[in-house]
Design a protein around this motif. Structure first.
Motif, PDB file in Angstrom:
ATOM      1  N   ASP A  22       0.725  -1.225  -0.287  1.00  0.00           N
ATOM      2  CA  ASP A  22      -0.070   0.045  -0.010  1.00  0.00           C
ATOM      3  C   ASP A  22       0.943   1.171  -0.085  1.00  0.00           C
ATOM      4  O   ASP A  22       0.548   2.298  -0.587  1.00  0.00           O
ATOM      5  N   TYR A  23       1.886   1.348   0.748  1.00  0.00           N
ATOM      6  CA  TYR A  23       2.666   2.544   0.934  1.00  0.00           C
ATOM      7  C   TYR A  23       3.761   2.700  -0.342  1.00  0.00           C
ATOM      8  O   TYR A  23       3.904   3.826  -0.706  1.00  0.00           O
ATOM      9  N   LYS A  24       3.940   1.685  -0.853  1.00  0.00           N
ATOM     10  CA  LYS A  24       4.757   1.780  -2.072  1.00  0.00           C
ATOM     11  C   LYS A  24       3.885   2.478  -3.165  1.00  0.00           C
ATOM     12  O   LYS A  24       4.227   3.314  -4.070  1.00  0.00           O
ATOM     13  N   GLU A  25       2.534   1.975  -3.228  1.00  0.00           N
ATOM     14  CA  GLU A  25       1.435   2.743  -4.170  1.00  0.00           C
ATOM     15  C   GLU A  25       1.218   4.163  -3.639  1.00  0.00           C
ATOM     16  O   GLU A  25       1.240   4.987  -4.582  1.00  0.00           O
ATOM     17  N   LEU A  26       1.124   4.229  -2.604  1.00  0.00           N
ATOM     18  CA  LEU A  26       0.995   5.808  -1.877  1.00  0.00           C
ATOM     19  C   LEU A  26       2.183   6.703  -2.509  1.00  0.00           C
ATOM     20  O   LEU A  26       1.788   7.916  -3.037  1.00  0.00           O
ATOM     21  N   VAL A  27       3.274   6.125  -2.199  1.00  0.00           N
ATOM     22  CA  VAL A  27       4.435   7.385  -2.374  1.00  0.00           C
ATOM     23  C   VAL A  27       4.609   7.294  -3.970  1.00  0.00           C
ATOM     24  O   VAL A  27       4.627   8.554  -4.465  1.00  0.00           O
ATOM     25  N   ALA A  28       4.219   6.231  -4.744  1.00  0.00           N
ATOM     26  CA  ALA A  28       4.267   6.444  -6.333  1.00  0.00           C
ATOM     27  C   ALA A  28       3.118   7.461  -6.779  1.00  0.00           C
ATOM     28  O   ALA A  28       3.426   8.298  -7.518  1.00  0.00           O
ATOM     29  N   HIS A  29       2.041   7.363  -6.083  1.00  0.00           N
ATOM     30  CA  HIS A  29       0.869   8.277  -6.625  1.00  0.00           C
ATOM     31  C   HIS A  29       1.283   9.799  -6.024  1.00  0.00           C
ATOM     32  O   HIS A  29       1.132  10.511  -6.886  1.00  0.00           O
ATOM     33  N   LEU A  30       1.684  10.032  -4.805  1.00  0.00           N
ATOM     34  CA  LEU A  30       1.896  11.263  -4.467  1.00  0.00           C
ATOM     35  C   LEU A  30       3.241  11.866  -5.365  1.00  0.00           C
ATOM     36  O   LEU A  30       3.292  13.193  -5.593  1.00  0.00           O
ATOM     37  N   ASN A  31       4.062  10.887  -5.678  1.00  0.00           N
ATOM     38  CA  ASN A  31       5.027  11.394  -6.496  1.00  0.00           C
ATOM     39  C   ASN A  31       4.655  12.224  -7.788  1.00  0.00           C
ATOM     40  O   ASN A  31       5.476  12.755  -8.267  1.00  0.00           O
ATOM     41  N   THR A  32       3.588  11.728  -8.360  1.00  0.00           N
ATOM     42  CA  THR A  32       3.155  12.309  -9.542  1.00  0.00           C
ATOM     43  C   THR A  32       2.551  13.633  -9.207  1.00  0.00           C
ATOM     44  O   THR A  32       2.153  14.410 -10.128  1.00  0.00           O
ATOM     45  N   GLN A  33       2.532  14.206  -8.257  1.00  0.00           N
ATOM     46  CA  GLN A  33       1.593  15.376  -7.771  1.00  0.00           C
ATOM     47  C   GLN A  33       2.610  16.471  -7.060  1.00  0.00           C
ATOM     48  O   GLN A  33       2.445  17.714  -7.165  1.00  0.00           O
ATOM     49  N   TYR A  34       3.683  16.072  -6.525  1.00  0.00           N
ATOM     50  CA  TYR A  34       4.628  16.873  -6.111  1.00  0.00           C
ATOM     51  C   TYR A  34       5.924  16.647  -6.341  1.00  0.00           C
ATOM     52  O   TYR A  34       6.458  15.698  -6.827  1.00  0.00           O
ATOM     53  N   GLU A  35       6.869  17.690  -6.500  1.00  0.00           N
ATOM     54  CA  GLU A  35       8.518  17.670  -6.714  1.00  0.00           C
ATOM     55  C   GLU A  35       9.141  17.345  -5.703  1.00  0.00           C
ATOM     56  O   GLU A  35      10.114  16.444  -5.836  1.00  0.00           O
ATOM     57  N   LYS A  36       8.946  17.704  -4.638  1.00  0.00           N
ATOM     58  CA  LYS A  36       9.541  17.336  -3.171  1.00  0.00           C
ATOM     59  C   LYS A  36       8.875  16.278  -2.333  1.00  0.00           C
ATOM     60  O   LYS A  36       7.618  16.552  -2.098  1.00  0.00           O
ATOM     61  N   GLN A  37       9.661  14.974  -2.176  1.00  0.00           N
ATOM     62  CA  GLN A  37       9.006  14.059  -1.829  1.00  0.00           C
ATOM     63  C   GLN A  37       9.661  13.481  -0.474  1.00  0.00           C
ATOM     64  O   GLN A  37      10.799  13.037  -0.617  1.00  0.00           O
ATOM     65  N   LEU A  38       8.737  13.488   0.548  1.00  0.00           N
ATOM     66  CA  LEU A  38       9.671  13.301   1.961  1.00  0.00           C
ATOM     67  C   LEU A  38       8.627  12.274   2.856  1.00  0.00           C
ATOM     68  O   LEU A  38       7.406  12.350   2.416  1.00  0.00           O
ATOM     69  N   LEU A  39       9.418  11.345   3.491  1.00  0.00           N
ATOM     70  CA  LEU A  39       8.633  10.218   4.021  1.00  0.00           C
ATOM     71  C   LEU A  39       9.200  10.083   5.517  1.00  0.00           C
ATOM     72  O   LEU A  39      10.379  10.482   5.854  1.00  0.00           O
TER      73      LEU A  39
END
Length: 279
Positions: free
Chosen positions: A143-160
């Motif tokens: 699920d979290y792999k998918e969430l990260v991939a999804h959010l990465n399409t919407q934002y340039e800076k990606q933090l976890l």
């Protein structure tokens, strides 16, 4: 007949991996033990209550549908400016919670992340709160792999940011090759395999070779996951270039004995994610 036997043998070797990919809710840490442990953990988590976020105008409900059609529900804390007004976000921060945490209880505690100009996302794990599905570690990681991939399409800076069990989840996410800019793993167990899980699931096995964009936090006063359970992950990460901090007064995340300690800890997290501090 000989070729048929070879073909059937090949199927037997391949089918377990196919099943794991096709049904993310399979148990990988023991059929009974994984179900029992997650039942025990989830029973400690409070029930969802939307009233906890009532009146927070920057907090919105959010949903995500997984690849196996389960709906994960959680909250988004919108980025805000110095006047407390919604602003265009610099990026996102996705938080993976501890096993006894729930989204509507935790989202309000991360206001300072929003104040730094980031949209903050928290979801209840599948089977927790209002999220659908069965509580399974393999499923949560997928699920979290998918969430990260999804959010990465919407934002340039990606933090976890992963907390406790969520740290183990995030370790597996980054170990899978997911794209991200910075990650903080706070009090993750080093190993899950001593408890019946496969070795590939161990956070210690999922540290990137170049861990310069990783901060690992542990606490000497942690009564939930003691040094014997967290030190190996921290030291292996350090060897691969990660920033590490072993707080002499730190307990388990969000269980620190004094607010001043908790406050310093969260500032350390957001400073690293925001690029203002490296250790």
């Amino acid at each position: 007949m000989r070729y048929l036997k070879i073909y059937l043998l090949g199927l037997l070797l391949v089918l377990p991996n196919v099943a794991l990919a096709a049904d993310r809710e399979v148990t990988v840490c023991g059929w009974f033990k994984e179900r029992w442990v997650f039942t025990l953990w989830s029973s400690v988590a409070p029930s969802p209550d939307a009233a906890r976020v009532a009146g927070h105008h920057l907090i919105q409900r959010t949903e995500f549908t997984t690849g196996d059609d389960k709906v994960l529900r959680g909250y988004k804390y919108q980025a805000q400016d110095n006047n407390g007004l919604a602003m265009q976000a610099e990026g996102y921060i996705l938080v993976a919670l501890g096993n006894a945490m729930i989204a509507d209880l935790m989202i309000t505690t991360l206001e300072r992340f929003s104040q730094r100009g980031y949209d903050v996302y928290i979801y209840d794990y599948r089977g927790y709160g209002d999220s659908q599905g069965k509580r399974r570690i393999n499923a949560i990681i997928e699920d979290y792999k998918e969430l990260v991939a999804h959010l990465n399409t919407q934002y340039e800076k990606q933090l976890l940011y992963g907390i406790s069990l969520g740290g183990a989840v995030m370790a597996n996410v980054i170990g899978s090759g997911a794209q991200y800019d910075r990650v903080v793993i706070d009090s993750s167990p080093s190993r899950l395999s001593p408890h019946g899980c496969p070795k590939w699931l161990d956070p210690a096995e999922n540290i990137p070779d170049n861990a310069n964009n990783l901060l690992v936090i542990t606490g000497e006063k942690d009564s939930v996951l003691g040094p014997d359970m967290t030190a190996e992950f921290r030291e292996l990460a350090k060897q691969k270039g990660a920033a590490v901090y072993n707080g002499s007064n730190y307990g388990h995340p969000f269980m620190d004995r004094r607010y001043a300690i908790h406050n310093e800890r969260l500032n350390r997290v957001i400073d690293f994610l925001d690029g203002r501090a490296g250790d």
